[in-house]
Motif scaffolding. Structure first.
Motif, short mmCIF file in Angstrom:
data_model
loop_
_atom_site.label_atom_id
_atom_site.label_comp_id
_atom_site.label_asym_id
_atom_site.label_seq_id
_atom_site.Cartn_x
_atom_site.Cartn_y
_atom_site.Cartn_z
N GLN A 146 3.24 -9.29 19.90
CA GLN A 146 2.62 -7.96 19.98
C GLN A 146 2.02 -7.73 21.37
O GLN A 146 2.19 -6.67 21.97
CB GLN A 146 1.53 -7.83 18.91
CG GLN A 146 0.79 -6.50 18.92
CD GLN A 146 1.51 -5.41 18.18
OE1 GLN A 146 2.74 -5.42 18.07
NE2 GLN A 146 0.77 -4.45 17.66
N HIS A 153 10.48 0.19 8.84
CA HIS A 153 10.88 -0.76 9.88
C HIS A 153 12.39 -0.71 10.12
O HIS A 153 12.85 -0.58 11.27
CB HIS A 153 10.48 -2.18 9.48
CG HIS A 153 9.04 -2.49 9.72
ND1 HIS A 153 8.39 -2.18 10.88
CD2 HIS A 153 8.11 -3.10 8.94
CE1 HIS A 153 7.13 -2.58 10.82
NE2 HIS A 153 6.93 -3.14 9.65
N LYS A 202 9.70 -8.83 17.46
CA LYS A 202 8.30 -8.89 17.01
C LYS A 202 8.19 -8.57 15.53
O LYS A 202 7.47 -9.25 14.78
CB LYS A 202 7.47 -7.89 17.82
CG LYS A 202 6.00 -7.83 17.43
CD LYS A 202 5.40 -6.48 17.75
CE LYS A 202 5.95 -5.41 16.84
NZ LYS A 202 5.25 -4.12 16.91
N ASN A 203 8.90 -7.55 15.07
CA ASN A 203 8.81 -7.15 13.66
C ASN A 203 9.51 -8.15 12.74
O ASN A 203 9.14 -8.29 11.57
CB ASN A 203 9.39 -5.75 13.47
CG ASN A 203 8.44 -4.68 13.97
OD1 ASN A 203 7.22 -4.85 13.93
ND2 ASN A 203 8.98 -3.59 14.47
N HIS A 222 14.32 1.04 13.51
CA HIS A 222 15.12 0.21 14.41
C HIS A 222 16.58 0.67 14.44
O HIS A 222 17.21 0.66 15.50
CB HIS A 222 15.02 -1.26 14.01
CG HIS A 222 13.71 -1.89 14.39
ND1 HIS A 222 13.28 -1.99 15.70
CD2 HIS A 222 12.72 -2.44 13.64
CE1 HIS A 222 12.10 -2.57 15.74
NE2 HIS A 222 11.73 -2.85 14.50
N LYS A 256 7.04 -10.73 12.11
CA LYS A 256 6.00 -10.29 11.19
C LYS A 256 6.25 -10.82 9.79
O LYS A 256 5.31 -11.10 9.03
CB LYS A 256 5.96 -8.76 11.17
CG LYS A 256 4.89 -8.17 10.26
CD LYS A 256 4.99 -6.67 10.17
CE LYS A 256 4.64 -6.00 11.47
NZ LYS A 256 4.60 -4.53 11.36
N TYR A 257 7.52 -10.97 9.43
CA TYR A 257 7.88 -11.43 8.09
C TYR A 257 8.13 -12.94 8.02
O TYR A 257 8.50 -13.46 6.97
CB TYR A 257 9.12 -10.67 7.59
CG TYR A 257 8.84 -9.21 7.34
CD1 TYR A 257 8.31 -8.79 6.12
CD2 TYR A 257 9.07 -8.25 8.33
CE1 TYR A 257 8.04 -7.45 5.90
CE2 TYR A 257 8.79 -6.92 8.11
CZ TYR A 257 8.28 -6.52 6.88
OH TYR A 257 7.99 -5.19 6.67
N ASN A 263 2.99 -5.23 4.33
CA ASN A 263 4.29 -5.50 4.97
C ASN A 263 5.43 -5.70 3.99
O ASN A 263 6.60 -5.69 4.38
CB ASN A 263 4.18 -6.73 5.88
CG ASN A 263 3.35 -6.44 7.12
OD1 ASN A 263 3.34 -5.32 7.63
ND2 ASN A 263 2.62 -7.44 7.59
N ALA A 302 10.54 -5.34 20.49
CA ALA A 302 9.84 -4.84 19.30
C ALA A 302 10.55 -5.28 18.03
O ALA A 302 9.90 -5.60 17.02
CB ALA A 302 9.75 -3.32 19.36
N PHE A 340 3.43 -13.81 15.97
CA PHE A 340 3.53 -12.35 15.90
C PHE A 340 2.52 -11.69 16.84
O PHE A 340 2.85 -10.75 17.56
CB PHE A 340 3.30 -11.86 14.47
CG PHE A 340 3.11 -10.38 14.36
CD1 PHE A 340 4.18 -9.52 14.47
CD2 PHE A 340 1.84 -9.84 14.18
CE1 PHE A 340 4.00 -8.13 14.40
CE2 PHE A 340 1.65 -8.47 14.10
CZ PHE A 340 2.73 -7.62 14.21
#
Length: 225
Positions: free
Chosen positions: A215, A142, A199-200, A146, A203-204, A133, A196, A211
């Motif tokens: 998802q 990513h 969500k991403n 987006h 992720k970070y 990631n 989404a 997360f």
């Protein structure tokens, strides 16, 4: 098998089934049908990522490359969706060579992934996946995906707003239904990409549980649509 995996399998099956029907049905809107069916097939391929782990336990180098190539197809649904909107709003719409320019981001993404993903061994890829990631290629994917979604969805709303007058002037149950269908589809797709995006971002944040829950929400949202 968790809830997200089951929802992913069902979503993929429904999308492919609908795509097959749309490809095969006789209609005067052949271009629109083919574009929307292609959009569904590409989305089905993306949904398959949610259950692919059930079939691939120890991927080799070739499988890794194919999986990367499949994931990069995520750059194609939004351009096709935009062309679909154009084809529905304007009866004189025709596919032209210039429309291939919408595939440029897809080509750029493949070039970005070429050095360290396509041209490396399985062992080297596994080393990369340890910091997956945080790799500049993945961050680029990513952000660009987006941004692409935001641009095409905005353009879709602009096109639909311009065509609204035409729909209303041809006041009939079919044209009004078409306008409502496109607007609802655009709205739901925008909500999906918004979820989404959140969500991403999670992720970070390092919150793995949050997360994973996000998802699952995305998968269920897709199934709902």
């Amino acid at each position: 098998v968790d809830l997200g995996t089951i929802a992913g399998i069902i979503s993929t099956f429904i999308a492919l089934l609908l795509a097959i029907f749309i490809f095969s049905v006789e209609s005067k809107n052949k271009i629109s049908n083919k574009l929307f069916a292609s959009f569904l097939v590409l989305n089905a391929l993306e949904f398959s990522s949610w259950f692919m782990h059930l079939f691939i336990e120890e991927p080799n180098n070739l499988v890794n490359k194919l999986l990367i190539a499949k994931d990069l197809l995520a750059y194609l649904p939004m351009p096709i969706f935009y062309l679909y909107i154009l084809s529905v709003c304007y009866s004189d719409f025709k596919l032209k060579w210039k429309h291939l320019l919408h595939g440029v981001p897809y080509l750029i993404a493949n070039l970005v992934m070429l050095p360290r993903f396509y041209l490396t061994s399985t062992a080297q890829k596994l080393e990369l996946f340890e910091e997956y990631n945080h790799l500049y290629e993945i961050i680029f994917l990513h952000i660009s995906l987006h941004l692409q979604a935001i641009i095409y969805l905005t353009a879709g709303f602009i096109i639909l707003n311009k065509a609204k007058k035409i729909f209303l002037e041809n006041y009939s149950s079919s044209t009004i239904a078409t306008y409502k269908w496109l607007f609802q589809l655009l709205l739901f797709t925008s909500l999906l990409y918004a979820v989404a995006l959140i969500k991403n971002i999670l992720k970070y944040s390092g919150e793995v549980d949050v997360f994973n829950n996000a998802q699952t929400i995305v998968v269920l949202f897709v199934l709902g649509i």
